[in-house]
Write an enzyme that holds these catalytic residues in place. Structure first.
Site, short mmCIF file in Angstrom:
data_model
loop_
_atom_site.label_atom_id
_atom_site.label_comp_id
_atom_site.label_asym_id
_atom_site.label_seq_id
_atom_site.Cartn_x
_atom_site.Cartn_y
_atom_site.Cartn_z
N ASP A 102 0.84 -1.18 0.00
CA ASP A 102 0.00 0.00 0.00
C ASP A 102 0.88 1.25 0.00
OD1 ASP A 102 -2.95 0.98 0.40
OD2 ASP A 102 -1.87 1.98 2.02
N HIS A 147 -7.28 -6.21 -1.54
CA HIS A 147 -6.19 -5.29 -1.20
C HIS A 147 -5.26 -5.83 -0.12
CE1 HIS A 147 -4.12 -1.52 -0.69
NE2 HIS A 147 -4.38 -1.55 0.61
#
Length: 329
Positions: A115, A307
């Site tokens: 991320d 994610h």
């Protein structure tokens, strides 16, 4: 100074703090059973903590590496400066270079991130390529520096990055005041980790946080119980402003990187790995198109996760990392 870490922070062995410039960085360390053959520096994203690497740390220690995982700037016991410039990729790269110089002087390390941590990996390697023998990024592709600044709102309006619309909400400083209480932070964490209301409604999409659903969200399988309590307690230390500041530095980063863009962009010569999460609704596969030309030795891998790849399918992530490391060890 080293200190023992609580059980919630396993698989780390010790906790440390180091002063770099005007900031203090808190980091966790894990050691292999014997003498380390090298070191790995792992960078977390939002809204995560070093604990988000809990399944990758044992992989590295089993391979003989010691692992260093800082709480990133703005998080936990690391400093949370008020100045926006402090959160630029360049300044945070300077911080982490100073951290490595203090704790691992004259050692090249493997650098990895997820991320926002992965976004910083690419920039850290541009500014300090001599520090790394390999770099890897999970979910966040390499976006090259550009010669013309276009605000994110205009990019979204033009249809360039529609899945990043949520960032317009997160970069708004007024959000800091709406996410202050322990319960508000708890529900933010539940929302961003896939929690649902009893009737199946979500608390986060690529449009942003759906705060009217927050009171009804229930923890999902990715973050719950004592782990969720631990995350909440860490975010209570300094609040949410610092972590959200990472979303407010686009212009600052553009200005830092303009000379690099004007020179034709970077060329990564060290081994690099990019792991695409194929079901990530925000960092979608199309965003990584065209990045290969900036690398001499880029390995691509895919994992069939959303994610939160590091915790959704750690076996697949670890397999990709291990296979890549074996190519240059």
């Amino acid at each position: 100074m080293a200190a023992q870490v609580p059980a919630a922070q396993a698989p780390f062995n010790s906790s440390h703090s180091v002063v770099v410039g005007e900031s203090t960085y808190h980091y966790l360390r894990a050691r292999p059973s014997g003498e380390p053959k090298g070191s790995v520096l792992l960078l977390h994203g939002f809204p995560d903590l070093p604990y988000g690497w809990k399944y990758q740390v044992p992989l590295f220690t089993s391979l003989g590496y010691q692992v260093i995982v800082p709480e990133m700037l703005g998080y936990g016991y690391t400093s949370s400066p008020s100045e926006l410039d402090a959160f630029s990729f360049k300044n945070m790269s300077n911080d982490l270079a100073a951290l490595l110089d203090q704790i691992l002087p004259d050692e090249q390390v493997i650098l990895g991130g997820h991320d926002w941590g992965a976004g910083l990996v690419w920039r850290f390697a541009i500014y300090y390529p001599q520090l790394f023998k390999g770099i890897f990024a999970l979910t966040y592709p390499f976006f090259p520096p550009v010669t013309e600044y276009v605000d994110l709102a205009d990019q979204i309006k033009d249809g360039e990055v529609p899945t990043l619309k949520y960032q317009l909400q997160l970069r708004d400083p007024s959000l800091d005041r709406k996410l202050r209480s322990e319960e508000e932070i708890r529900q933010l964490l539940i929302a961003t980790h896939g929690g649902l209301t009893p009737d199946g409604k979500v608390g986060f999409t690529n449009e942003g946080l759906i705060q009217e659903n927050f009171p009804y969200l229930q923890p999902g399988p990715l973050l719950n119980g004592t782990e969720l309590d631990y995350y909440v307690s860490e975010y209570q230390i300094k609040g949410i402003r610092g972590p959200l500041t990472w979303y407010r530095t686009n212009k600052v980063n553009f200005e830092d990187e303009l000379p690099i863009a004007q020179a034709g962009g970077p060329k990564f010569t060290i081994p690099a790995l990019f792991v695409q999460a194929t079901k990530d609704p925000v960092l979608v596969p199309s965003l990584s198109e065209g990045m290969d030309k900036y690398f001499d030795k880029l390995t691509r891998a895919e994992v069939e996760t959303g994610h939160w790849a590091t915790i959704e399918d750690p076996a697949a992530v670890n397999k990709a990392i291990k296979s890549w490391i074996e190519t240059f060890e």
